[in-house]
Design a protein around this motif. Structure first.
Motif, PDB file in Angstrom:
ATOM      1  N   UNK A  98      40.599  48.309  51.394  1.00  0.00           N
ATOM      2  CA  UNK A  98      40.727  47.092  52.179  1.00  0.00           C
ATOM      3  C   UNK A  98      42.134  46.515  52.174  1.00  0.00           C
ATOM      4  N   UNK A  99      42.451  45.805  53.235  1.00  0.00           N
ATOM      5  CA  UNK A  99      43.742  45.128  53.364  1.00  0.00           C
ATOM      6  C   UNK A  99      43.488  43.629  53.463  1.00  0.00           C
ATOM      7  N   UNK A 100      44.260  42.846  52.732  1.00  0.00           N
ATOM      8  CA  UNK A 100      44.061  41.398  52.657  1.00  0.00           C
ATOM      9  C   UNK A 100      44.553  40.700  53.924  1.00  0.00           C
ATOM     10  N   UNK A 101      43.723  39.804  54.442  1.00  0.00           N
ATOM     11  CA  UNK A 101      44.090  39.014  55.615  1.00  0.00           C
ATOM     12  C   UNK A 101      44.775  37.705  55.234  1.00  0.00           C
ATOM     13  N   UNK A 102      44.364  37.137  54.108  1.00  0.00           N
ATOM     14  CA  UNK A 102      44.931  35.857  53.669  1.00  0.00           C
ATOM     15  C   UNK A 102      44.612  35.655  52.196  1.00  0.00           C
ATOM     16  N   UNK A 103      45.384  34.772  51.562  1.00  0.00           N
ATOM     17  CA  UNK A 103      45.181  34.483  50.142  1.00  0.00           C
ATOM     18  C   UNK A 103      45.327  32.997  49.892  1.00  0.00           C
ATOM     19  N   UNK A 104      44.578  32.494  48.924  1.00  0.00           N
ATOM     20  CA  UNK A 104      44.712  31.081  48.542  1.00  0.00           C
ATOM     21  C   UNK A 104      46.036  30.896  47.808  1.00  0.00           C
ATOM     22  N   UNK A 105      46.465  29.635  47.697  1.00  0.00           N
ATOM     23  CA  UNK A 105      47.729  29.368  47.009  1.00  0.00           C
ATOM     24  C   UNK A 105      47.650  29.780  45.539  1.00  0.00           C
ATOM     25  N   UNK A 106      46.468  29.674  44.956  1.00  0.00           N
ATOM     26  CA  UNK A 106      46.299  30.096  43.556  1.00  0.00           C
ATOM     27  C   UNK A 106      46.537  31.596  43.420  1.00  0.00           C
ATOM     28  N   UNK A 107      46.112  32.376  44.419  1.00  0.00           N
ATOM     29  CA  UNK A 107      46.331  33.817  44.392  1.00  0.00           C
ATOM     30  C   UNK A 107      47.795  34.159  44.675  1.00  0.00           C
ATOM     31  N   UNK A 108      48.425  33.371  45.541  1.00  0.00           N
ATOM     32  CA  UNK A 108      49.817  33.640  45.891  1.00  0.00           C
ATOM     33  C   UNK A 108      50.754  33.491  44.694  1.00  0.00           C
ATOM     34  N   UNK A 109      50.355  32.661  43.744  1.00  0.00           N
ATOM     35  CA  UNK A 109      51.176  32.496  42.531  1.00  0.00           C
ATOM     36  C   UNK A 109      51.329  33.802  41.768  1.00  0.00           C
ATOM     37  N   UNK A 110      50.382  34.716  41.980  1.00  0.00           N
ATOM     38  CA  UNK A 110      50.424  36.009  41.298  1.00  0.00           C
ATOM     39  C   UNK A 110      51.048  37.094  42.179  1.00  0.00           C
ATOM     40  N   UNK A 111      51.532  36.706  43.341  1.00  0.00           N
ATOM     41  CA  UNK A 111      52.162  37.672  44.241  1.00  0.00           C
ATOM     42  C   UNK A 111      51.230  38.261  45.271  1.00  0.00           C
ATOM     43  N   UNK A 112      49.990  37.785  45.327  1.00  0.00           N
ATOM     44  CA  UNK A 112      49.035  38.278  46.318  1.00  0.00           C
ATOM     45  C   UNK A 112      49.374  37.674  47.681  1.00  0.00           C
ATOM     46  N   UNK A 113      49.396  38.508  48.718  1.00  0.00           N
ATOM     47  CA  UNK A 113      49.743  38.012  50.055  1.00  0.00           C
ATOM     48  C   UNK A 113      49.063  38.849  51.124  1.00  0.00           C
ATOM     49  N   UNK A 114      49.104  38.348  52.346  1.00  0.00           N
ATOM     50  CA  UNK A 114      48.467  39.047  53.459  1.00  0.00           C
ATOM     51  C   UNK A 114      49.143  40.398  53.693  1.00  0.00           C
ATOM     52  N   UNK A 115      48.361  41.337  54.250  1.00  0.00           N
ATOM     53  CA  UNK A 115      48.797  42.708  54.555  1.00  0.00           C
ATOM     54  C   UNK A 115      48.938  43.579  53.301  1.00  0.00           C
ATOM     55  N   UNK A 116      48.622  43.010  52.138  1.00  0.00           N
ATOM     56  CA  UNK A 116      48.664  43.778  50.886  1.00  0.00           C
ATOM     57  C   UNK A 116      47.328  44.491  50.678  1.00  0.00           C
ATOM     58  N   UNK A 117      47.363  45.655  50.077  1.00  0.00           N
ATOM     59  CA  UNK A 117      46.112  46.363  49.795  1.00  0.00           C
ATOM     60  C   UNK A 117      45.351  45.637  48.691  1.00  0.00           C
ATOM     61  N   UNK A 118      44.037  45.665  48.794  1.00  0.00           N
ATOM     62  CA  UNK A 118      43.211  45.033  47.773  1.00  0.00           C
ATOM     63  C   UNK A 118      43.435  45.648  46.404  1.00  0.00           C
ATOM     64  N   UNK A 119      43.719  46.929  46.390  1.00  0.00           N
ATOM     65  CA  UNK A 119      43.937  47.640  45.122  1.00  0.00           C
ATOM     66  C   UNK A 119      45.157  47.080  44.392  1.00  0.00           C
ATOM     67  N   UNK A 120      46.240  46.852  45.130  1.00  0.00           N
ATOM     68  CA  UNK A 120      47.438  46.296  44.512  1.00  0.00           C
ATOM     69  C   UNK A 120      47.209  44.842  44.108  1.00  0.00           C
ATOM     70  N   UNK A 121      46.505  44.097  44.958  1.00  0.00           N
ATOM     71  CA  UNK A 121      46.263  42.684  44.689  1.00  0.00           C
ATOM     72  C   UNK A 121      45.504  42.481  43.384  1.00  0.00           C
TER      73      UNK A 121
END
Length: 369
Positions: free
Chosen positions: A44-67
């Motif tokens: 899966x590919x991420x469409x969006x992330x909450x601000x809490x997730x973004x603090x860890x570097x999670x962002x849109x268009x990133x693979x779920x595996x990397x996130x």
């Protein structure tokens, strides 16, 4: 000269982490947690992330595996575009209480021209605050806003105090604001262009402003003229209530890489069917069919063919996509396929070629915002 250009009162409203915020609204147990919309499963590919997730570097268009590696406690929620569309319409209905000049950019952001507005309020800043308060009170969501004399500066300013904030750049502040701005914050300067600018010693708006039009044309092609003008606060594009759709597309990411073209053809049939449904719903057709291929090594390739007539029929779209698939041999196994139709019959070629001409008006930069 900036003082000789039409001065408008433009608000750019940008919903905060919209998809994730809607998920939290529908499921309060997710509030304050690191969540990702989409991206579930192994491919899966991420469409969006909450601000809490973004603090860890999670962002849109990133693979779920990397996130999940970056944020082991990440919670995945399903994408629900029908729900986002429903909420987006409610947000826009609030906008239309203030002005009919609303130009949506996507489900979660829009420009509003409030130079003349339905409330008779001369302060665009107060109107932006009121709009944001209504969005929160009526829908339970937060939004950020940028307010200034044109769309470019309003767009940049809306990102300034995110989330749940706003930034006004008054007319007399425009030039200094742009000179102080990090080049990465300029709307239209992507990651690759920013790196190129860094290599040429361009780090801020002031650095960019020091370059001649000829230099920018030579080094950045067609975009050079755009950079030359926007850094001087010149952007005459009007808020267009009826934005013309440029393309329509559908794509699929596969749970396993496809190496057989037989399997790819099967997937293309489903994608073509989805494109045809969307064309029918939007009542449009197009001439240019583009096949998008993402390989297992994440390299991306597109192949296009322009037909002599407008099409919206699934069979023609599928046959054209097949031709493009067999156009050349695959360099690797495939993880994603997509089909898009562009050169739509909604586009007015005369409008596309016509330059927007403004009659210069002399205004004082002391303008209530």
């Amino acid at each position: 000269m900036l003082s000789e250009l039409p001065i408008r009162k433009i608000i750019h409203v940008d919903m905060d982490a919209f998809y994730a915020s809607v998920a939290e609204m529908d499921d309060p147990s997710l509030k304050g947690k690191a969540i990702a919309v989409g991206g579930g499963g192994t491919r899966g590919v991420i469409n969006a992330a909450s601000y809490e997730a973004r603090k860890f570097g999670v962002k849109s268009a990133m693979s779920g595996r990397l996130a999940i590696k970056l944020c082991p406690h990440l919670i995945f929620v399903k994408t629900d575009f029908a729900r986002y569309t429903e909420i987006s319409k409610k947000v826009r209905s609030i906008f239309f209480d203030y002005t009919d000049l609303v130009e949506p950019l996507s489900l979660d952001e829009a420009y509003l021209d409030v130079t003349e507005n339905k409330k008779g309020n001369p302060s665009a800043s107060l109107l932006a605050q009121e709009i944001r308060t209504r969005i929160f009170n009526e829908l339970g969501l937060t939004a950020s806003a940028g307010i200034s004399i044109n769309k470019f500066i309003a767009k940049v300013a809306s990102d300034y105090n995110k989330p749940n904030g706003q930034k006004t750049v008054n007319p007399e502040e425009v030039l200094q604001f742009l000179e102080d701005l990090d080049i990465r914050k300029f709307y239209g300067v992507g990651k690759v262009t920013a790196e190129k600018m860094y290599q040429k010693g361009i780090f801020t708006g002031k650095d960019l402003k020091s370059k001649s039009l000829e230099y920018l044309d030579d080094n950045f092609g067609k975009s050079g003229r755009y950079y030359y003008h926007v850094v001087r606060g010149i952007h005459t594009s009007e808020v267009k209530p009826n934005r013309i759709r440029k393309s329509l597309a559908a794509e699929r990411t596969f749970s396993e890489n496809l190496s057989s073209e037989i399997f790819m053809l099967e997937k293309l049939e489903h994608i073509a069917e989805e494109v045809a449904k969307r064309l029918s719903k939007s009542k449009v057709s197009g001439k240019t069919v583009t096949l998008k291929i993402k390989y297992s090594d994440f390299t991306l390739q597109t192949r296009s063919k322009t037909l002599p007539y407008f099409v919206s029929d699934k069979s023609i779209i599928l046959e054209t996509a097949k031709d493009l698939l067999f156009q050349e041999k695959m360099s690797n196994s495939v993880r994603l396929l997509g089909i898009s139709l562009s050169n739509l019959n909604t586009e007015d070629s005369k409008k596309k070629k016509k330059e927007i001409k403004e009659e210069p008006v002399s205004v004082q930069l002391k303008f209530e915002f």
